[in-house]
Design a protein around this motif. Structure first.
Motif, PDB file in Angstrom:
ATOM      1  N   GLY A  33       0.819  -1.212   0.000  1.00  0.00           N
ATOM      2  CA  GLY A  33       0.000   0.000   0.000  1.00  0.00           C
ATOM      3  C   GLY A  33       0.847   1.254   0.000  1.00  0.00           C
ATOM      4  O   GLY A  33       0.576   2.199  -0.759  1.00  0.00           O
ATOM      5  N   LEU A  34       1.873   1.274   0.842  1.00  0.00           N
ATOM      6  CA  LEU A  34       2.770   2.430   0.882  1.00  0.00           C
ATOM      7  C   LEU A  34       3.527   2.553  -0.433  1.00  0.00           C
ATOM      8  O   LEU A  34       3.808   3.668  -0.897  1.00  0.00           O
ATOM      9  N   ALA A  35       3.855   1.429  -1.052  1.00  0.00           N
ATOM     10  CA  ALA A  35       4.550   1.469  -2.346  1.00  0.00           C
ATOM     11  C   ALA A  35       3.683   2.139  -3.404  1.00  0.00           C
ATOM     12  O   ALA A  35       4.164   2.953  -4.204  1.00  0.00           O
ATOM     13  N   MET A  36       2.389   1.819  -3.423  1.00  0.00           N
ATOM     14  CA  MET A  36       1.488   2.445  -4.384  1.00  0.00           C
ATOM     15  C   MET A  36       1.371   3.942  -4.120  1.00  0.00           C
ATOM     16  O   MET A  36       1.373   4.761  -5.052  1.00  0.00           O
ATOM     17  N   ALA A  37       1.278   4.309  -2.841  1.00  0.00           N
ATOM     18  CA  ALA A  37       1.188   5.728  -2.498  1.00  0.00           C
ATOM     19  C   ALA A  37       2.474   6.457  -2.878  1.00  0.00           C
ATOM     20  O   ALA A  37       2.444   7.616  -3.328  1.00  0.00           O
ATOM     21  N   THR A  38       3.602   5.795  -2.723  1.00  0.00           N
ATOM     22  CA  THR A  38       4.893   6.393  -3.085  1.00  0.00           C
ATOM     23  C   THR A  38       4.979   6.631  -4.583  1.00  0.00           C
ATOM     24  O   THR A  38       5.506   7.652  -5.038  1.00  0.00           O
ATOM     25  N   MET A  39       4.458   5.702  -5.357  1.00  0.00           N
ATOM     26  CA  MET A  39       4.456   5.883  -6.800  1.00  0.00           C
ATOM     27  C   MET A  39       3.590   7.082  -7.196  1.00  0.00           C
ATOM     28  O   MET A  39       3.941   7.855  -8.090  1.00  0.00           O
ATOM     29  N   ASP A  40       2.454   7.265  -6.494  1.00  0.00           N
ATOM     30  CA  ASP A  40       1.620   8.447  -6.733  1.00  0.00           C
ATOM     31  C   ASP A  40       2.385   9.720  -6.375  1.00  0.00           C
ATOM     32  O   ASP A  40       2.300  10.728  -7.087  1.00  0.00           O
ATOM     33  N   LEU A  41       3.127   9.652  -5.285  1.00  0.00           N
ATOM     34  CA  LEU A  41       3.920  10.794  -4.831  1.00  0.00           C
ATOM     35  C   LEU A  41       4.947  11.201  -5.889  1.00  0.00           C
ATOM     36  O   LEU A  41       5.123  12.395  -6.183  1.00  0.00           O
ATOM     37  N   ILE A  42       5.602  10.221  -6.458  1.00  0.00           N
ATOM     38  CA  ILE A  42       6.611  10.492  -7.486  1.00  0.00           C
ATOM     39  C   ILE A  42       5.969  11.140  -8.709  1.00  0.00           C
ATOM     40  O   ILE A  42       6.508  12.086  -9.288  1.00  0.00           O
ATOM     41  N   LYS A  43       4.789  10.632  -9.102  1.00  0.00           N
ATOM     42  CA  LYS A  43       4.080  11.224 -10.232  1.00  0.00           C
ATOM     43  C   LYS A  43       3.735  12.691  -9.966  1.00  0.00           C
ATOM     44  O   LYS A  43       3.904  13.546 -10.834  1.00  0.00           O
ATOM     45  N   GLN A  44       3.265  12.972  -8.770  1.00  0.00           N
ATOM     46  CA  GLN A  44       2.897  14.339  -8.417  1.00  0.00           C
ATOM     47  C   GLN A  44       4.109  15.262  -8.399  1.00  0.00           C
ATOM     48  O   GLN A  44       3.993  16.467  -8.640  1.00  0.00           O
ATOM     49  N   ALA A  45       5.262  14.686  -8.135  1.00  0.00           N
ATOM     50  CA  ALA A  45       6.492  15.487  -8.082  1.00  0.00           C
ATOM     51  C   ALA A  45       7.099  15.686  -9.471  1.00  0.00           C
ATOM     52  O   ALA A  45       8.162  16.289  -9.600  1.00  0.00           O
ATOM     53  N   GLY A  46       6.446  15.161 -10.493  1.00  0.00           N
ATOM     54  CA  GLY A  46       6.936  15.359 -11.850  1.00  0.00           C
ATOM     55  C   GLY A  46       7.814  14.244 -12.368  1.00  0.00           C
ATOM     56  O   GLY A  46       8.365  14.341 -13.470  1.00  0.00           O
ATOM     57  N   GLY A  47       7.953  13.153 -11.598  1.00  0.00           N
ATOM     58  CA  GLY A  47       8.753  12.021 -12.041  1.00  0.00           C
ATOM     59  C   GLY A  47       7.878  10.858 -12.457  1.00  0.00           C
ATOM     60  O   GLY A  47       6.653  10.946 -12.465  1.00  0.00           O
ATOM     61  N   GLU A  48       8.514   9.766 -12.818  1.00  0.00           N
ATOM     62  CA  GLU A  48       7.823   8.534 -13.167  1.00  0.00           C
ATOM     63  C   GLU A  48       8.489   7.387 -12.414  1.00  0.00           C
ATOM     64  O   GLU A  48       9.712   7.250 -12.441  1.00  0.00           O
TER      65      GLU A  48
END
Length: 396
Positions: A276-291
């Motif tokens: 779950g935290l991994a999925m949230a982290t991936m969302d965080l990276i997207k919001q920060a402009g990364g992939e």
């Protein structure tokens, strides 16, 4: 776990599903022997040469061809074995073909015209029931059929507790417009196919096409099969079918060291504990402009050895421009994770990409102090937004 066509057909046949018969070959010479043996067994005069890779659309890439003589079997097999087969379901580099299936020709002339259908069995996660999806438009991409002619796709929902009922199998045959012998053969086919799906703990059986032959037999001409990894302990014989050459090399290595890793196409490596935290982290990276470059769950024992293995896996991807470590210390203490990161970093020597470490939970303050005082090129963070800002900064 995905299987090759010939492996999927072996499973189907073991449960009474009639299949297009064939033998596997890894060299042109083996292909010739397989073709001669198949002719003796079936009487077939022509042979279909099929590349065995984990990808659909093989025919579009030149991976499925008809040989009308033994000489053509040898020549075509030599052309296909060793080629990099590019299909709509592979990368631009394609997949190397290590073996071919020499199959019988089932499109022989007869009283009736052969007809192709599409059929698959899978779980409908929306209602928790198994589902048979089928169509009269076999031999085509089902996605195209769904988009252009959705009324030609039928579904049969099956209660797992009750199983496939006889009237449901008959309804499938009726909706496909069959009658007489073909109707009875399709009813038997559907019943055996569903039995194979349940007994093998599969997550998908896709047969495209299911063929009604000119003499009204119903057979599986192709077989795309995915088995549930979590149930393989019940099927050691199926587990032995795994072809590691067809799987992502980094994911295979991760599995060997006990890490949950999925390779992605982004530029920020992720090391997280908990899905779950991994999925949230991936969302965080997207919001920060990364992939996100990967999904990586190190689990609850993030010691130095495990963290080092995770770093090495992430850094195998040349597209990684930064690494975000996001650990919540519930079961595992944050200071222990931090020490593992420091020890792993020192063991590996120079790491040429920025590392942002966000540790929250038990002993998070001690962990931050360990990171900050390590003298390593590692940035620490406590809050989610703080980690996002630092990811954004290193990517700018």
């Amino acid at each position: 776990m995905n299987l090759h066509e010939f492996q999927g057909k072996e499973i189907l046949n073991s449960f009474g599903v009639e299949i297009q018969r064939g033998h596997v070959a890894t060299t042109p010479q083996e292909a010739v022997s397989a073709a001669k043996k198949l002719t003796e067994e079936t009487g077939t005069g022509w042979h279909v040469i099929k590349a065995q890779v984990h990808a659909g659309g093989r025919g579009k890439g030149g991976g499925v061809k008809l040989a009308k003589s033994i000489e053509e079997v040898e020549r075509i097999s030599g052309e296909i074995i060793g080629m990099n087969l590019i299909t709509p379901q592979t990368s631009a580099e394609g997949k190397k073909v290590h073996q071919v299936l020499i199959a019988e020709d089932v499109y022989y002339p007869g009283e009736n015209e052969p007809e192709e259908y599409y059929m698959s069995v899978l779980l409908n996660r929306a209602n928790g029931k198994n589902m048979i999806m089928y169509s009269t438009e076999g031999g085509m991409d089902i996605e195209t059929v769904a988009e252009e002619t959705p009324h030609l796709i039928f579904t049969e929902e099956i209660d797992p507790a009750a199983g496939l009922l006889p009237f449901q199998a008959r309804r499938v045959a009726f909706n496909l417009g069959l009658s007489g012998k073909a109707f009875k053969e399709m009813t038997k086919f559907v019943t055996a196919l569903y039995k194979a799906y349940i007994a093998s703990d599969a997550s998908l059986f896709e047969i495209n096409p299911v063929l009604k032959t000119s003499d009204d037999r119903v057979i599986a001409v192709d077989a795309k099969v995915s088995l549930d990894d979590n149930a393989l302990f019940r099927h050691k014989d199926y587990e032995a079918m795994r072809d590691l050459r067809e799987e992502n090399a980094i994911e295979v290595e991760a599995k060997e060291v006990g890490l949950n890793y999925v390779d992605l196409d982004g530029n920020v490596g992720c090391m997280v504990n908990g899905a779950g935290l991994a999925m949230a982290t991936m969302d965080l990276i997207k919001q920060a402009g990364g992939e996100p470059a990967n999904f990586l769950d190190v689990g609850g024992t993030a010691d130095a050895e495990r963290v080092e293995a995770a770093f090495k896996l992430i850094l195998k991807d040349p597209n990684v421009k930064a690494i975000l470590v996001n650990i919540f210390g519930g079961i595992v203490r944050c200071d222990r994770v931090a020490q593992g990161i420091v020890d792993a970093y020192k063991n590996m020597g120079t790491i040429n990409v920025p590392i942002i470490v966000r540790l929250q939970g038990t002993n998070a303050d001690i962990a931050k102090e360990l990171i900050d005082n390590s003298g390593l090129d590692v940035q620490s963070a406590i809050e989610f937004q703080e980690a996002a800002d630092k990811v954004q900064a290193v990517l700018a």
